[in-house]
Design an enzyme around this catalytic site. Structure first.
Site, PDB file in Angstrom:
ATOM      1  NE  ARG A 234      -4.356  -1.151   0.072  1.00 23.64           N
ATOM      2  CZ  ARG A 234      -4.578  -2.134  -0.789  1.00 23.64           C
ATOM      3  NH1 ARG A 234      -3.634  -2.485  -1.649  1.00 23.64           N
ATOM      4  NH2 ARG A 234      -5.728  -2.770  -0.784  1.00 23.64           N
ATOM      5  CG  ASP A 258       1.974  -2.005  -8.685  1.00 20.45           C
ATOM      6  OD1 ASP A 258       2.031  -1.666  -9.884  1.00 20.45           O
ATOM      7  OD2 ASP A 258       0.979  -2.558  -8.177  1.00 20.45           O
ATOM      8  CD  GLU A 263      -2.627   3.697  -5.233  1.00 16.37           C
ATOM      9  OE1 GLU A 263      -3.518   2.893  -5.535  1.00 16.37           O
ATOM     10  OE2 GLU A 263      -1.429   3.365  -5.094  1.00 16.37           O
ATOM     11  CG  HIS A 295      -2.719  -0.197  -7.490  1.00 15.10           C
ATOM     12  ND1 HIS A 295      -2.980   0.456  -6.315  1.00 15.10           N
ATOM     13  CD2 HIS A 295      -3.070  -1.492  -7.273  1.00 15.10           C
ATOM     14  CE1 HIS A 295      -3.484  -0.400  -5.435  1.00 15.10           C
ATOM     15  NE2 HIS A 295      -3.543  -1.586  -6.003  1.00 15.10           N
TER      16      HIS A 295
END
Length: 335
Positions: A234, A258, A263, A295
């Protein structure tokens, strides 16, 4: 059951339709769930949401007023849902507790390899017919020490893969995994000791009050100079500003992400024609030793199939008056 699928992506719709086999009436919207878009759920029995959607108290209350009885997440994480509010209002919530730990762990390894062997820069040079090899030196993974923070399902797969490369494994978790110790020689230690010794650190913890900004200035100070840090967990598990300072000082030799702390409202859409006010993501993108993917670690055929199957399974259970194995509401009631 009449179901509204929020944040529907073109790539996932065929999987959901195939899993559904026309049992439920699915309606897809690209809009993310929020207090402003909750009104779209008027007339629906259930909504399905993704990790970028927001189901806080006001949103939950609106969904209740609009007649929604069920929320099924297409994700493992549920930190974007206020379970206490859902329980109070008798809205049942379920997630996808496991879709493919291999997808996430393999993506973490891909980030690591690309950064260590400088594949992006190498490919860029070759695409411009520059075959100079200067400044492309990496290191063997064999015999390096890898710190795995979070040794659940995904962390366990990551451990297995890195053991296959011949790496020494250090682990940190609230519960030790005896199988990892027996099969791969995992040594559990403190966070500080892990940071002291690890050449590579990979994060695989959920976002909780305890893990929020776990990787901060203090822990970065404990890390070996030039450590490679990988986060496929996360975004808010790391303090982005502190990590940027670590990159500037050379304490962090390379960073693979990622996920990103800010985000929400940024990922999953084409922003190439927009003015971005997020200076942190722009700063990260400016580093040659930072690799960011949006992501998409979960984006494999197997993972998408499992997400769709579990989502429809949750709906099937509720539609037949049963309790799904993936129910989340009771978790908050017992906490």
């Amino acid at each position: 059951m009449n179901v509204l699928i929020y944040s529907a992506k073109d790539f996932e719709i065929p999987y959901l339709e195939a899993a559904n086999t026309k049992k439920h009436k699915l309606t897809f919207t690209k809009e993310a769930l929020s207090s402003e878009t909750a009104m779209l759920a008027v007339g629906f029995d259930a909504v399905s949401i993704f990790s970028a959607d927001e189901a806080w108290v006001i949103t939950i209350e609106k969904l209740k007023d609009f007649g929604v009885k069920y929320i099924t997440l297409r994700s493992v994480g549920y930190d974007n849902v206020n379970l206490r509010a859902a329980s109070r209002l008798d809205i049942r919530v379920a997630n996808v507790p496991e879709y493919s730990p291999y997808a996430i762990a393999e993506h973490a390894v891909a980030l690591l390899l690309a950064l260590n062997r400088k594949l992006i820069e190498s490919n860029f040079r070759v695409s411009h017919y520059n075959f100079n090899l200067n400044n492309l030196v990496g290191f063997d993974l064999n015999n390096k020490t890898v710190g795995i923070i979070g040794t659940g399902k995904i962390g366990a797969v990551m451990s297995k893969i890195m053991h296959g490369f011949g790496c020494k494994l250090l682990g940190y978790d609230i519960e030790e995994n005896s199988a990892l110790k027996d099969q791969y020689g995992m040594q559990y230690t403190t966070l500080e000791q892990l940071c002291n010794k690890a050449d590579i650190i990979s994060l695989h913890v959920p976002l909780t009050t305890e893990t929020h900004q776990l990787i901060n200035e203090d822990l970065i100070y404990e890390m070996k100079d030039g450590v490679i840090l990988i986060n496929t967990a996360r975004g808010a598990v790391i303090n982005t500003e502190d990590v940027i300072e670590g990159l500037k000082r050379g304490k962090i030799g390379a960073l693979g992400l990622d996920v990103y702390e800010n985000e929400k409202g940024l990922f999953f859409k084409d922003r190439s024609q927009n003015f971005l006010s997020d200076t942190l993501i722009m700063t990260l993108n400016a580093f040659p030793n930072v690799l960011i993917t949006g992501h998409h670690a979960f984006l494999t055929d197997e993972a998408l199939t499992n997400i769709a199957d579990t989502t429809i399974y949750n709906l099937d259970c509720w539609d037949s008056g049963k309790e799904t194995d993936n129910e989340l509401t009771d978790i908050n009631e017992s906490s």
